[in-house]
Design an enzyme around this catalytic site. Sequence first.
Site, PDB file in Angstrom:
ATOM      1  CB  ALA A 138      -0.953  -0.022   1.188  1.00 44.76           C
ATOM      2  CG  HIS A 139      -0.925   4.798   1.351  1.00 44.53           C
ATOM      3  ND1 HIS A 139      -0.490   5.492   2.458  1.00 44.53           N
ATOM      4  CD2 HIS A 139      -2.047   4.141   1.747  1.00 44.53           C
ATOM      5  CE1 HIS A 139      -1.300   5.294   3.472  1.00 44.53           C
ATOM      6  NE2 HIS A 139      -2.265   4.468   3.072  1.00 44.53           N
ATOM      7  CG  ASP A 140       2.538   7.427   1.901  1.00 43.98           C
ATOM      8  OD1 ASP A 140       3.256   8.313   1.403  1.00 43.98           O
ATOM      9  OD2 ASP A 140       1.295   7.438   1.839  1.00 43.98           O
ATOM     10  CB  CYS A 141       5.252   0.717   1.955  1.00 47.53           C
ATOM     11  SG  CYS A 141       3.737   0.350   2.864  1.00 47.53           S
ATOM     12  N   GLY A 157      -0.373   0.735   4.551  1.00 48.95           N
ATOM     13  CA  GLY A 157       0.413   1.945   4.379  1.00 48.95           C
ATOM     14  C   GLY A 157       1.313   2.298   5.551  1.00 48.95           C
TER      15      GLY A 157
END
Length: 221
Positions: A138-141, A157
């Site tokens: 997911a996002h921002d990993c 995330g």
Amino acid sequence: MNLYGIFGAGSYGRETIPILNQQIKQECGSDYALVFVDDVLAGKKVNGFEVLSTNCFLKAPYLKKYFNVAIANDKIRQRVSESILLHGVEPITIKHPNSVVYDHTMIGSGAIISPFVTISTNTHIGRFFHANIYSYVAHDCQIGDYVTFAPGAKCNGYVVIEDNAYIGSGAVIKQGVPNRPLIIGAGAIIGMGAVVTKSVPAGITVCGNPAREMKRSPTSI
């Protein structure tokens, strides 16, 4: 003509080589050679593809050579990739056409992105990452080098996964928060189906729901 080699003719190699074959055909047409590279099976054919030894692959007289390492064991994958890179062979990222990679995402060289994988926005992924079928990031990993996602692994995330970690089939990693990500330490192993709700130290194996460290039984004397 260029030569492409998949190191490892085992199960993941056999799953990966048709993806690369399709990818090369779409990008380059028919003027290429694609082989497995496996010192144990050299001289044979696996699923219709010739198997070369490492030495034969490196000495083969082609215009350019490309490689990827479809070996699940992260330590072997790292050792093989570092060795082949020293010979000037270029790594190729393999991405199945029905996988989804969002904009503003960086994926390091030598990744294998299998069918039905999703990698969301603002993620940064290191070299020789394996994302097996139906896994997602997911996002921002932030994902390190030589990390493996087994089939169906799910990372939500704001998570940091350090180098050489293994995320088992069906495992779920809870989301972190901005400026305070959940961290999976280097070399940690997340067991099949584990539900990870807090950070995992480096080198630790966890399993269960919620995930807890797996303790070794005392060695009998």
